[in-house]
Design a protein around this motif. Sequence first.
Motif, PDB file in Angstrom:
ATOM      1  N   LEU A 159       0.827  -1.205   0.000  1.00 22.75           N
ATOM      2  CA  LEU A 159       0.000   0.000   0.000  1.00 22.75           C
ATOM      3  C   LEU A 159       0.863   1.257   0.000  1.00 22.75           C
ATOM      4  O   LEU A 159       0.594   2.204  -0.745  1.00 22.75           O
ATOM      5  CB  LEU A 159      -0.921   0.000   1.224  1.00 22.75           C
ATOM      6  N   ASN A 160       1.892   1.259   0.829  1.00 16.42           N
ATOM      7  CA  ASN A 160       2.796   2.416   0.865  1.00 16.42           C
ATOM      8  C   ASN A 160       3.448   2.642  -0.490  1.00 16.42           C
ATOM      9  O   ASN A 160       3.525   3.771  -0.983  1.00 16.42           O
ATOM     10  CB  ASN A 160       3.881   2.208   1.928  1.00 16.42           C
ATOM     11  N   ARG A 161       3.919   1.560  -1.099  1.00 15.85           N
ATOM     12  CA  ARG A 161       4.587   1.682  -2.390  1.00 15.85           C
ATOM     13  C   ARG A 161       3.596   2.065  -3.486  1.00 15.85           C
ATOM     14  O   ARG A 161       3.923   2.845  -4.387  1.00 15.85           O
ATOM     15  CB  ARG A 161       5.297   0.369  -2.743  1.00 15.85           C
ATOM     16  N   LEU A 162       2.383   1.521  -3.420  1.00 16.08           N
ATOM     17  CA  LEU A 162       1.373   1.827  -4.430  1.00 16.08           C
ATOM     18  C   LEU A 162       1.054   3.315  -4.446  1.00 16.08           C
ATOM     19  O   LEU A 162       0.900   3.922  -5.508  1.00 16.08           O
ATOM     20  CB  LEU A 162       0.101   1.018  -4.159  1.00 16.08           C
ATOM     21  N   ARG A 163       0.966   3.908  -3.267  1.00  9.73           N
ATOM     22  CA  ARG A 163       0.697   5.349  -3.211  1.00  9.73           C
ATOM     23  C   ARG A 163       1.858   6.147  -3.790  1.00  9.73           C
ATOM     24  O   ARG A 163       1.656   7.168  -4.447  1.00  9.73           O
ATOM     25  CB  ARG A 163       0.411   5.748  -1.770  1.00  9.73           C
ATOM     26  N   ALA A 164       3.072   5.662  -3.575  1.00 15.15           N
ATOM     27  CA  ALA A 164       4.252   6.361  -4.091  1.00 15.15           C
ATOM     28  C   ALA A 164       4.364   6.210  -5.605  1.00 15.15           C
ATOM     29  O   ALA A 164       4.596   7.200  -6.313  1.00 15.15           O
ATOM     30  CB  ALA A 164       5.512   5.828  -3.415  1.00 15.15           C
ATOM     31  N   VAL A 165       4.192   4.989  -6.119  1.00 16.66           N
ATOM     32  CA  VAL A 165       4.345   4.780  -7.565  1.00 16.66           C
ATOM     33  C   VAL A 165       3.191   5.399  -8.330  1.00 16.66           C
ATOM     34  O   VAL A 165       3.331   5.727  -9.511  1.00 16.66           O
ATOM     35  CB  VAL A 165       4.486   3.281  -7.918  1.00 16.66           C
ATOM     36  N   GLY A 166       2.052   5.564  -7.673  1.00 22.05           N
ATOM     37  CA  GLY A 166       0.925   6.213  -8.335  1.00 22.05           C
ATOM     38  C   GLY A 166       1.291   7.602  -8.796  1.00 22.05           C
ATOM     39  O   GLY A 166       0.898   8.044  -9.880  1.00 22.05           O
ATOM     40  N   ARG A 167       2.063   8.292  -7.971  1.00 18.68           N
ATOM     41  CA  ARG A 167       2.506   9.644  -8.354  1.00 18.68           C
ATOM     42  C   ARG A 167       3.504   9.586  -9.505  1.00 18.68           C
ATOM     43  O   ARG A 167       3.487  10.446 -10.392  1.00 18.68           O
ATOM     44  CB  ARG A 167       3.116  10.341  -7.135  1.00 18.68           C
ATOM     45  N   ARG A 168       4.366   8.551  -9.512  1.00 16.54           N
ATOM     46  CA  ARG A 168       5.328   8.410 -10.615  1.00 16.54           C
ATOM     47  C   ARG A 168       4.628   8.093 -11.928  1.00 16.54           C
ATOM     48  O   ARG A 168       5.025   8.576 -12.983  1.00 16.54           O
ATOM     49  CB  ARG A 168       6.336   7.300 -10.299  1.00 16.54           C
ATOM     50  N   ARG A 169       3.592   7.288 -11.850  1.00 21.31           N
ATOM     51  CA  ARG A 169       2.909   6.874 -13.079  1.00 21.31           C
ATOM     52  C   ARG A 169       2.170   8.022 -13.741  1.00 21.31           C
ATOM     53  O   ARG A 169       1.876   7.970 -14.934  1.00 21.31           O
ATOM     54  CB  ARG A 169       1.949   5.713 -12.772  1.00 21.31           C
ATOM     55  N   GLU A 170       1.861   9.059 -12.975  1.00 21.67           N
ATOM     56  CA  GLU A 170       1.203  10.224 -13.569  1.00 21.67           C
ATOM     57  C   GLU A 170       2.097  10.909 -14.590  1.00 21.67           C
ATOM     58  O   GLU A 170       1.608  11.562 -15.510  1.00 21.67           O
ATOM     59  CB  GLU A 170       0.810  11.200 -12.459  1.00 21.67           C
ATOM     60  N   SER A 171       3.422  10.776 -14.439  1.00 24.39           N
ATOM     61  CA  SER A 171       4.354  11.405 -15.378  1.00 24.39           C
ATOM     62  C   SER A 171       4.978  10.389 -16.337  1.00 24.39           C
ATOM     63  O   SER A 171       5.926  10.705 -17.052  1.00 24.39           O
ATOM     64  CB  SER A 171       5.459  12.133 -14.601  1.00 24.39           C
ATOM     65  N   TYR A 172       4.438   9.166 -16.354  1.00 21.09           N
ATOM     66  CA  TYR A 172       4.963   8.114 -17.223  1.00 21.09           C
ATOM     67  C   TYR A 172       4.746   8.493 -18.687  1.00 21.09           C
ATOM     68  O   TYR A 172       3.708   9.049 -19.046  1.00 21.09           O
ATOM     69  CB  TYR A 172       4.251   6.802 -16.901  1.00 21.09           C
ATOM     70  N   VAL A 173       5.712   8.177 -19.526  1.00 17.36           N
ATOM     71  CA  VAL A 173       5.604   8.509 -20.951  1.00 17.36           C
ATOM     72  C   VAL A 173       4.688   7.502 -21.643  1.00 17.36           C
ATOM     73  O   VAL A 173       4.994   6.313 -21.719  1.00 17.36           O
ATOM     74  CB  VAL A 173       6.992   8.498 -21.631  1.00 17.36           C
ATOM     75  N   GLY A 174       3.544   7.958 -22.144  1.00 14.34           N
ATOM     76  CA  GLY A 174       2.599   7.068 -22.802  1.00 14.34           C
ATOM     77  C   GLY A 174       1.774   6.275 -21.800  1.00 14.34           C
ATOM     78  O   GLY A 174       1.680   6.618 -20.623  1.00 14.34           O
ATOM     79  N   SER A 175       1.168   5.199 -22.281  1.00  9.82           N
ATOM     80  CA  SER A 175       0.334   4.349 -21.419  1.00  9.82           C
ATOM     81  C   SER A 175       1.210   3.497 -20.506  1.00  9.82           C
ATOM     82  O   SER A 175       2.254   2.994 -20.929  1.00  9.82           O
ATOM     83  CB  SER A 175      -0.551   3.433 -22.277  1.00  9.82           C
ATOM     84  N   TRP A 176       0.779   3.347 -19.265  1.00 12.20           N
ATOM     85  CA  TRP A 176       1.460   2.443 -18.327  1.00 12.20           C
ATOM     86  C   TRP A 176       0.737   1.104 -18.347  1.00 12.20           C
ATOM     87  O   TRP A 176      -0.482   1.037 -18.167  1.00 12.20           O
ATOM     88  CB  TRP A 176       1.448   3.007 -16.915  1.00 12.20           C
ATOM     89  N   LEU A 177       1.484   0.021 -18.598  1.00 15.44           N
ATOM     90  CA  LEU A 177       0.914  -1.319 -18.585  1.00 15.44           C
ATOM     91  C   LEU A 177       1.609  -2.156 -17.518  1.00 15.44           C
ATOM     92  O   LEU A 177       2.783  -1.928 -17.200  1.00 15.44           O
ATOM     93  CB  LEU A 177       1.072  -2.000 -19.949  1.00 15.44           C
ATOM     94  N   PRO A 178       0.910  -3.144 -16.959  1.00 17.49           N
ATOM     95  CA  PRO A 178       1.537  -4.025 -15.965  1.00 17.49           C
ATOM     96  C   PRO A 178       2.734  -4.761 -16.560  1.00 17.49           C
ATOM     97  O   PRO A 178       2.827  -4.951 -17.777  1.00 17.49           O
ATOM     98  CB  PRO A 178       0.414  -5.004 -15.602  1.00 17.49           C
TER      99      PRO A 178
END
Length: 297
Positions: free
Chosen positions: A70-89
């Motif tokens: 949960l802690n990491r998910l909240r942190a990576v969520g912010r990183r994914r907002e600036s991800y180039v293009g679509s983010w896929l698993p």
Amino acid sequence: MSADGRGDRAVDAFVGHRNLLFTVAYEMLGSAADAEDVLQETWLRWADADLATVRDQRAYLVRITTRLSLNRLRAVGRRRESYVGSWLPEPLLTAPDVADDVELAESVSMAMLLVLETLAPTERAVFVLREVFDLAYDEIAEAVDKSSAAVRQIAHRARAHVAARRPRGMVSSADTRRALDAFRRAVETGDVQGLLDVLAPDVVLLGDGGGIKQAVLRPVAGADKVARLLCSTHARTETMSLHLAQVNGHPALVLRLDGAVDTVLALRIDDGLISGVYAVRNPEKLSHMRSETALRR
């Protein structure tokens, strides 16, 4: 290690549950790399625990893994907002036994992981722990620091959210294989009409190059656009090959260039037609395609 073998017991318990813990973290995060980091942190917490006070080792370890995820998910969520293009698993090469567990295979499919991405972090944790791992509400409440009553409400809300977005109905492995074989032949031969025959009219293609490899930056929607893009992008060359593989518990295609994995193509199938094409090209997400990853419930 203490004289009573406490260190050995801690190691044995962690190793015995490791595949389960990895699966929990991966379903929470959609990233094998992040899941591995969470497992390292879980081990450090577990190594410091007083085993004499732990009544249920599995529940205790799942609780640690969930909180860290949960802690990491909240942190990576912010990183994914600036991800180039679509983010896929991150795709995983999985063993045949994952496909044999229908519920597990559905829960780790690329299509379902994308649905889980639309949940808030706590909703995702509750849904995964309840629907996939069948944990009691009291256990989940401890893991997410909520009351049992609140967890029940969150579970109901998350279940309805996922039900409205998950693939429609179960697709047999035979139907999946037929659709995949037709898709593969059409892409290899540049047969636009062959692709149109297996693509749903509202099919959506997502590409993930992570800003490292060329990929579509926005979703491409519509059978005609998707078919023409696939045929133009994957024009047959002497150095290109498409191979069938088990990815996230489902048949998928692995495109190799000069023998190296270049793209993983996972599909979502609804009512016998391909409604989603997920093309992962980001090389940082392809390391788990070299060997099978063990997933457990």
